[in-house]
Design a protein around this motif. Structure first.
Motif, PDB file in Angstrom:
ATOM      1  N   GLU A 185      -8.948 -10.178  19.646  1.00 19.58           N
ATOM      2  CA  GLU A 185      -8.283  -9.048  19.316  1.00 19.58           C
ATOM      3  C   GLU A 185      -8.907  -7.464  19.160  1.00 19.58           C
ATOM      4  O   GLU A 185      -8.638  -6.224  19.875  1.00 19.58           O
ATOM      5  N   HIS A 186      -9.591  -7.826  18.270  1.00 19.49           N
ATOM      6  CA  HIS A 186     -10.393  -7.052  17.779  1.00 19.49           C
ATOM      7  C   HIS A 186     -11.865  -7.397  16.941  1.00 19.49           C
ATOM      8  O   HIS A 186     -13.011  -6.773  16.480  1.00 19.49           O
ATOM      9  N   LEU A 187     -12.459  -7.512  17.665  1.00 21.67           N
ATOM     10  CA  LEU A 187     -14.204  -8.086  18.664  1.00 21.67           C
ATOM     11  C   LEU A 187     -15.034  -6.703  17.318  1.00 21.67           C
ATOM     12  O   LEU A 187     -15.677  -7.349  17.022  1.00 21.67           O
TER      13      LEU A 187
ATOM     14  N   TRP B  77      -1.212  -1.523  -1.101  1.00 29.85           N
ATOM     15  CA  TRP B  77      -2.069  -0.902  -0.373  1.00 29.85           C
ATOM     16  C   TRP B  77      -1.090  -0.118   0.635  1.00 29.85           C
ATOM     17  O   TRP B  77       0.281  -1.355   0.627  1.00 29.85           O
ATOM     18  N   ASN B  78      -1.097   0.580   1.237  1.00 29.23           N
ATOM     19  CA  ASN B  78      -0.608   1.540   2.574  1.00 29.23           C
ATOM     20  C   ASN B  78      -1.179   1.811   3.516  1.00 29.23           C
ATOM     21  O   ASN B  78      -2.530   2.427   2.954  1.00 29.23           O
TER      22      ASN B  78
ATOM     23  N   ALA C 225      -2.124  -6.409   7.220  1.00 29.85           N
ATOM     24  CA  ALA C 225      -0.886  -5.735   7.690  1.00 29.85           C
ATOM     25  C   ALA C 225      -1.380  -5.366   9.296  1.00 29.85           C
ATOM     26  O   ALA C 225      -3.052  -4.540   9.282  1.00 29.85           O
ATOM     27  N   PRO C 226      -0.330  -4.546   9.882  1.00 33.99           N
ATOM     28  CA  PRO C 226      -1.077  -3.660  11.501  1.00 33.99           C
ATOM     29  C   PRO C 226      -1.367  -2.442  10.882  1.00 33.99           C
ATOM     30  O   PRO C 226      -2.797  -2.200  11.502  1.00 33.99           O
ATOM     31  N   TYR C 227      -1.061  -1.904  10.192  1.00 35.37           N
ATOM     32  CA  TYR C 227      -1.796  -0.642   9.820  1.00 35.37           C
ATOM     33  C   TYR C 227      -3.647  -0.725   9.150  1.00 35.37           C
ATOM     34  O   TYR C 227      -4.186   0.001   9.423  1.00 35.37           O
ATOM     35  N   TRP C 228      -3.985  -1.381   9.331  1.00 39.70           N
ATOM     36  CA  TRP C 228      -5.910  -2.004   8.696  1.00 39.70           C
ATOM     37  C   TRP C 228      -6.115  -1.622   9.513  1.00 39.70           C
ATOM     38  O   TRP C 228      -7.123  -0.685   9.646  1.00 39.70           O
TER      39      TRP C 228
END
Length: 294
Positions: free
Chosen positions: A53-55, A244-245, A279-282
């Motif tokens: 998904e993030h190649l 982390w955020n 997490a998705p925000y990364w």
């Protein structure tokens, strides 16, 4: 598999063309540590799906397979081709360089025993690399029982092994940290010529001013010793979910790139329905890093 390969190379080609015209950085990399969950094909397939998904955000897959990195330092586990292929058949079609972890050790005495024959060890790695199509190897030496303070000896071993690997087209990277005398002489270790040092101490968890000082000391030490920051890989630990955020992760990476850092090392990818690191925000932050926007 063919569809994944075509998509990957289309995305990589777009990135290459962008870097050639100055839109993105040509030299930035993100290397990912992934623990192989034995013969659990389902877990490996879920992890691989996240990679697909993030190649463009995956420059290397540093795969940690327990039988291939025992505390004894033996490489005999790689003789079991059927066992290796239970997970390699899942990750190899992604067409991302695979860098298995072959040293995962806390015993300094055992590690020093390995120093006696770096040539033999290096040749074994070459054989393994050619057999499975690996791009290189990763060492995760964390001396604790007993401790080790001899960075010079470690660097000598790394240089001897790395010279053999490079001559055959393979790379070598190692994890480092200031808490070990064998791992904290960053300039000495970088002098071995390995591709990357990867700092574990920047995973997260410490006060941000402390983290930033650790980062600066690490990067400038390598630059002062080698004249470059190319070997200064910066570790990030998305498993520190309460630390982390989206704001401090972006800010920290900006501080790293301001120092000349071009390589991030993520510990680790784990999509198991419980932890789900990162997490998705990364993802958009890492995309901006690769695109030179941070």
């Amino acid at each position: 598999k063919a569809t994944v390969s075509v998509l990957y190379w289309k995305m990589k080609t777009a990135l290459l063309l962008s870097c050639l015209v100055g839109v993105v950085s040509c030299s930035r990399t993100i290397n990912w540590y992934i623990t192989i969950d034995g013969p659990n094909a389902t877990q490996n397939e879920v992890n691989a799906a996240a990679v697909k998904e993030h190649l463009p955000l995956f420059s290397q897959l540093q795969l940690a397979w327990r039988p291939g990195m025992p505390e004894t330092g033996s490489l005999a586990g790689w003789d079991n081709e059927a066992a290796v292929n239970t997970w390699l058949d899942i990750y190899k079609p992604l067409n991302i360089p695979i860098i298995p972890v072959v040293v995962n050790m806390v015993n300094g005495t055992t590690m020093h025993t390995m120093y006696k024959d770096p040539t033999g060890y290096g040749k074994q790695l070459v054989t393994i690399g050619k057999k499975y199509g690996f791009a290189g190897f990763n060492f995760d030496y964390e001396p604790q029982k007993p401790t080790d303070t001899d960075a010079e000896a470690y660097a000598g071993f790394l240089k001897a092994v790395n010279d053999i690997l490079v001559a055959e087209g393979f790379t070598l990277s190692v994890w480092v940290a200031s808490w070990s005398g064998a791992l904290n002489k960053y300039g000495v270790l970088a002098g071995s010529g390995i591709q990357y040092l990867q700092d574990m101490e920047t995973y997260g968890g410490q006060p941000m001013p402390t983290m930033l000082q650790i980062l600066k000391t690490y990067v400038t030490t390598i630059k002062d010793a080698t004249g470059s920051t190319a070997q200064a890989g910066v570790g990030l630990g998305p498993f520190h979910t309460t630390y982390w955020n989206a704001t401090n992760a972006r800010s920290f990476i900006h501080n790293a790139t301001s120092l000349g850092v071009t390589s991030l090392d993520i510990f680790r990818l784990l999509m198991d329905g419980v932890n789900d690191w990162p997490a998705p925000y990364w993802w958009p932050i890492l995309e901006d890093f690769m695109n030179g926007k941070i």
